[in-house]
Design a protein around this motif. Structure first.
Motif, short mmCIF file in Angstrom:
data_model
loop_
_atom_site.label_atom_id
_atom_site.label_comp_id
_atom_site.label_asym_id
_atom_site.label_seq_id
_atom_site.Cartn_x
_atom_site.Cartn_y
_atom_site.Cartn_z
N GLY A 78 1.07 -1.27 -0.51
CA GLY A 78 0.22 0.05 -0.09
C GLY A 78 0.62 1.19 -0.18
O GLY A 78 0.52 2.41 -0.68
N ASP A 79 1.80 1.66 1.22
CA ASP A 79 2.81 2.54 0.52
C ASP A 79 3.53 1.96 -0.69
O ASP A 79 3.98 3.50 -0.78
N ALA A 80 3.77 1.67 -1.75
CA ALA A 80 4.72 1.49 -2.62
C ALA A 80 3.61 1.94 -2.91
O ALA A 80 3.60 3.37 -4.38
N ASN A 81 2.55 2.50 -3.48
CA ASN A 81 1.64 2.88 -4.21
C ASN A 81 1.22 4.35 -3.81
O ASN A 81 0.57 4.43 -4.84
N ARG A 82 1.04 4.12 -2.87
CA ARG A 82 0.51 5.42 -2.62
C ARG A 82 2.06 6.20 -2.97
O ARG A 82 1.70 7.65 -3.77
N ILE A 83 3.22 6.19 -2.37
CA ILE A 83 4.54 7.03 -3.81
C ILE A 83 4.06 6.90 -5.08
O ILE A 83 4.27 8.21 -5.00
N LYS A 84 3.52 5.99 -5.60
CA LYS A 84 3.93 6.23 -7.19
C LYS A 84 2.97 6.92 -7.60
O LYS A 84 2.67 7.86 -8.81
N ARG A 85 1.69 6.99 -6.84
CA ARG A 85 0.70 7.89 -7.15
C ARG A 85 0.43 9.52 -6.79
O ARG A 85 0.09 9.82 -7.26
N TRP A 86 0.72 9.42 -5.96
CA TRP A 86 1.91 10.86 -5.80
C TRP A 86 2.94 11.44 -6.25
O TRP A 86 3.16 12.49 -6.42
N MET A 87 3.80 10.68 -6.79
CA MET A 87 4.82 11.21 -7.29
C MET A 87 3.82 11.34 -8.88
O MET A 87 4.22 12.36 -9.92
N GLU A 88 3.40 10.26 -9.79
CA GLU A 88 2.67 10.61 -10.69
C GLU A 88 2.21 12.11 -10.56
O GLU A 88 1.24 12.55 -11.82
N SER A 89 1.27 12.55 -9.76
CA SER A 89 0.17 13.19 -8.91
C SER A 89 0.99 14.94 -9.41
O SER A 89 0.49 15.70 -10.07
N ALA A 90 1.95 14.77 -9.05
CA ALA A 90 3.09 15.84 -8.78
C ALA A 90 3.99 15.68 -10.30
O ALA A 90 3.68 16.95 -10.20
N SER A 91 3.84 14.95 -11.00
CA SER A 91 4.20 14.76 -12.57
C SER A 91 3.21 15.59 -12.85
O SER A 91 3.92 16.72 -13.60
#
Length: 355
Positions: free
Chosen positions: A334-347
């Motif tokens: 779950g943490d890995a997926n949250r990091i991925k979504r956060w990075m994609e949203s920031a990008s």
């Protein structure tokens, strides 16, 4: 006599008129003076408009840009100036803040995300805490074996010494099972087989003591100064490191083609003792089409909690992700997926701001 009386009355009237005229004039001047000192409603309405023309920027006081003390700075004038500001497009505050790691809720006790292209940390949470790392140790085990240039096709066996007497964990590799060194490395990295990892260390030139020494020497060479290895499986809680040190280890492991291949293999059929056995990867994310993973390793013992390290490409950036001591079986994923979504949203937010 009547004519004399009329003449007297006429003279009195004329004198009274002469006296009254200055009095009326004085009253008129007093009224004008009062009006000038106390402006009416129309004058009061005109005052803010005049003030609004003087602000913002240059003020009526001069070019200094400082507003004189009094109502000009703190009263109606400031409100009028603010109202006169031209309206622009509404700012999406959520997108502006999406790149802020403080908005990222992670449930791992230690976490670190490194942008490999710049070397800069994107996310940090207790990155220097020295903690047990469980089976993340197996990445170091694989690097030491590969550095020694040992024959990957040499057959090695599972012995009594490889049985876990520390935690009592199970294994699908019975004592007496034989396999190539390559297969043992595949099972150690993909399925986190402890007996396979221990056998790799035991079959190292000089035996287990030489292998553990080589692990610690490699760690020091990589700059992992807060790390220590006691054995090759990670079952010992004395195998310790930090998120910062493990990021170095993962980045180094990503330079080995064998580690990249074996650690990200989703599943494999392996012939053991004449029988075909199915093995799967302990990291479910390697089977996801949404992830592009170069290196993967999970780990778990009670002292370390659930751990996950990866080298991956996220939001078109090569990153190293380290998650240690996650609470709950699926929290690290779950943490890995949250990091991925956060990075994609920031990008995405950054791209929108550029356009």
């Amino acid at each position: 006599m009547k004519q004399i009386l009329k003449a007297a009355l006429l003279v009195g009237a004329v004198c009274g008129l002469c006296v009254q005229t200055p009095v009326l004039a004085a009253q008129a001047r007093k009224a004008e003076s009062t009006t000038a000192k106390k402006p009416g409603k129309s004058a009061a309405k005109a005052a803010p408009k005049a003030a609004s023309k003087a602000l913002p920027g240059k003020t009526a006081a001069g070019k200094s840009g400082k507003v004189a003390a009094g109502n000009t700075a703190n009263g109606p004038t400031r409100k009028v100036a603010a109202a006169a500001k031209p309206a622009g497009k509404p700012v999406r505050a959520a997108l502006e803040m999406d790149g802020d790691p403080r908005r990222l809720a992670l449930y791992s006790a230690s976490a670190l995300v490194i942008d490999q292209s710049t070397g800069q940390p994107l996310v940090e949470k207790q990155p220097d805490a020295v903690v047990p790392i469980a089976s993340i140790s197996k990445l170091m085990t694989a690097m030491v074996v590969l550095d020694a240039k040992l024959d990957l096709q040499e057959v090695i066996s599972i012995g009594e010494e490889d049985v876990d007497g520390l935690k009592g964990t199970r294994s699908r590799l019975p004592v007496g099972t034989t396999m190539t060194r390559e297969t043992a490395m595949l099972l150690a990295l993909m399925s986190s087989e402890n007996r396979a990892a221990h056998a790799l260390g035991r079959h190292y030139p000089g035996g287990m003591p030489a292998f553990v020494q080589a692990m610690n020497k490699k760690a020091h060479a990589l700059g992992m100064y807060n790390s220590r290895f006691e054995e090759p499986t990670g079952l010992s809680s004395n195998n310790v490191s930090t998120a910062h040190d493990l990021a170095r280890m993962v980045a180094a492991a990503a330079r080995y083609p064998e580690i990249r291949q074996y650690s990200t293999t989703a599943e494999a059929k392996v012939e053991l003792n004449g029988r075909i056995r199915d093995f799967g990867n302990t990291n479910a994310l390697v089977r996801s089409d949404n992830w592009e993973i170069g290196v993967s390793k999970t780990g778990y013992i009670s002292e370390a909690g659930r751990c996950l390290v990866m080298q991956a490409r996220v939001a078109d950036k090569p990153v190293v992700i380290v998650l240690l001591d996650s609470v709950g079986k699926m929290t690290r994923v779950g943490d890995a997926n949250r990091i991925k979504r956060w990075m994609e949203s920031a990008s995405l937010a950054s791209d929108r701001r550029k356009t």
